[in-house]
Scaffold this motif. Structure first.
Motif, PDB file in Angstrom:
ATOM      1  N   HIS A  34       4.931   5.823  11.046  1.00  0.00           N
ATOM      2  CA  HIS A  34       3.996   5.691   9.924  1.00  0.00           C
ATOM      3  C   HIS A  34       2.702   4.973  10.316  1.00  0.00           C
ATOM      4  O   HIS A  34       1.852   4.726   9.456  1.00  0.00           O
ATOM      5  CB  HIS A  34       4.666   4.963   8.763  1.00  0.00           C
ATOM      6  N   ASP A  35       2.588   4.625  11.595  1.00  0.00           N
ATOM      7  CA  ASP A  35       1.397   3.948  12.100  1.00  0.00           C
ATOM      8  C   ASP A  35       1.096   2.674  11.308  1.00  0.00           C
ATOM      9  O   ASP A  35      -0.008   2.473  10.789  1.00  0.00           O
ATOM     10  CB  ASP A  35       0.187   4.891  12.097  1.00  0.00           C
ATOM     11  N   VAL A  36       2.126   1.832  11.194  1.00  0.00           N
ATOM     12  CA  VAL A  36       1.978   0.521  10.568  1.00  0.00           C
ATOM     13  C   VAL A  36       2.446  -0.529  11.563  1.00  0.00           C
ATOM     14  O   VAL A  36       3.150  -0.225  12.522  1.00  0.00           O
ATOM     15  CB  VAL A  36       2.775   0.403   9.244  1.00  0.00           C
ATOM     16  N   SER A  41       0.856  -1.188   0.000  1.00  0.00           N
ATOM     17  CA  SER A  41       0.000   0.000   0.000  1.00  0.00           C
ATOM     18  C   SER A  41       0.894   1.241   0.000  1.00  0.00           C
ATOM     19  O   SER A  41       2.072   1.160   0.383  1.00  0.00           O
ATOM     20  CB  SER A  41      -0.887   0.012   1.245  1.00  0.00           C
ATOM     21  N   PRO A  42       0.365   2.374  -0.398  1.00  0.00           N
ATOM     22  CA  PRO A  42       1.176   3.603  -0.369  1.00  0.00           C
ATOM     23  C   PRO A  42       1.750   3.903   1.024  1.00  0.00           C
ATOM     24  O   PRO A  42       2.900   4.334   1.144  1.00  0.00           O
ATOM     25  CB  PRO A  42       0.192   4.689  -0.806  1.00  0.00           C
ATOM     26  N   LYS A  43       0.982   3.639   2.048  1.00  0.00           N
ATOM     27  CA  LYS A  43       1.434   3.870   3.427  1.00  0.00           C
ATOM     28  C   LYS A  43       2.624   2.968   3.759  1.00  0.00           C
ATOM     29  O   LYS A  43       3.610   3.417   4.355  1.00  0.00           O
ATOM     30  CB  LYS A  43       0.272   3.606   4.387  1.00  0.00           C
ATOM     31  N   MET A  44       2.536   1.703   3.364  1.00  0.00           N
ATOM     32  CA  MET A  44       3.637   0.769   3.624  1.00  0.00           C
ATOM     33  C   MET A  44       4.856   1.100   2.763  1.00  0.00           C
ATOM     34  O   MET A  44       5.988   0.972   3.219  1.00  0.00           O
ATOM     35  CB  MET A  44       3.189  -0.668   3.364  1.00  0.00           C
ATOM     36  N   LYS A  45       4.643   1.530   1.522  1.00  0.00           N
ATOM     37  CA  LYS A  45       5.771   1.932   0.673  1.00  0.00           C
ATOM     38  C   LYS A  45       6.532   3.075   1.321  1.00  0.00           C
ATOM     39  O   LYS A  45       7.763   3.084   1.337  1.00  0.00           O
ATOM     40  CB  LYS A  45       5.280   2.360  -0.712  1.00  0.00           C
ATOM     41  N   SER A  46       5.805   4.026   1.862  1.00  0.00           N
ATOM     42  CA  SER A  46       6.440   5.158   2.534  1.00  0.00           C
ATOM     43  C   SER A  46       7.221   4.684   3.752  1.00  0.00           C
ATOM     44  O   SER A  46       8.360   5.120   3.982  1.00  0.00           O
ATOM     45  CB  SER A  46       5.380   6.180   2.937  1.00  0.00           C
ATOM     46  N   ALA A  47       6.633   3.785   4.527  1.00  0.00           N
ATOM     47  CA  ALA A  47       7.301   3.265   5.717  1.00  0.00           C
ATOM     48  C   ALA A  47       8.579   2.511   5.344  1.00  0.00           C
ATOM     49  O   ALA A  47       9.635   2.718   5.942  1.00  0.00           O
ATOM     50  CB  ALA A  47       6.355   2.357   6.500  1.00  0.00           C
TER      51      ALA A  47
END
Length: 80
Positions: free
Chosen positions: A58-60, A23-29
């Motif tokens: 990143h709240d993951v 996901s974009p959030k995980m890619k950023s993390a």
């Protein structure tokens, strides 16, 4: 021979099938984590510390990052 430092140096982790499926959030993390790791130090300690910081920032889930790393390592090992 494939060296871990070359993978980081060339940012090859950011071009993989496993990375592109995140996901974009995980890619950023993961991108942040890779930037944080100093390959000249103990790589396992560096990853562990970076995962903890990035998961919180990143709240993951740390477990999701570990799952990604497992997938990534599996892909790299297939190339050897």
């Amino acid at each position: 021979m494939l060296k871990v430092s070359k993978i980081f140096e060339n940012k090859k982790l950011l071009e993989s099938v496993a990375f592109n499926s995140l996901s974009p959030k995980m890619k950023s993390a993961v991108s942040t984590m890779i930037d944080m790791v100093d390959e000249d130090k103990n790589i396992l300690d560096e990853f562990e510390n970076a995962m903890n910081v990035v998961a919180k920032k990143h709240d993951v889930k740390k477990e999701d990052i570990e799952t990604y790393i497992d997938k990534e390592l599996g892909l790299w090992l297939q190339q050897i």
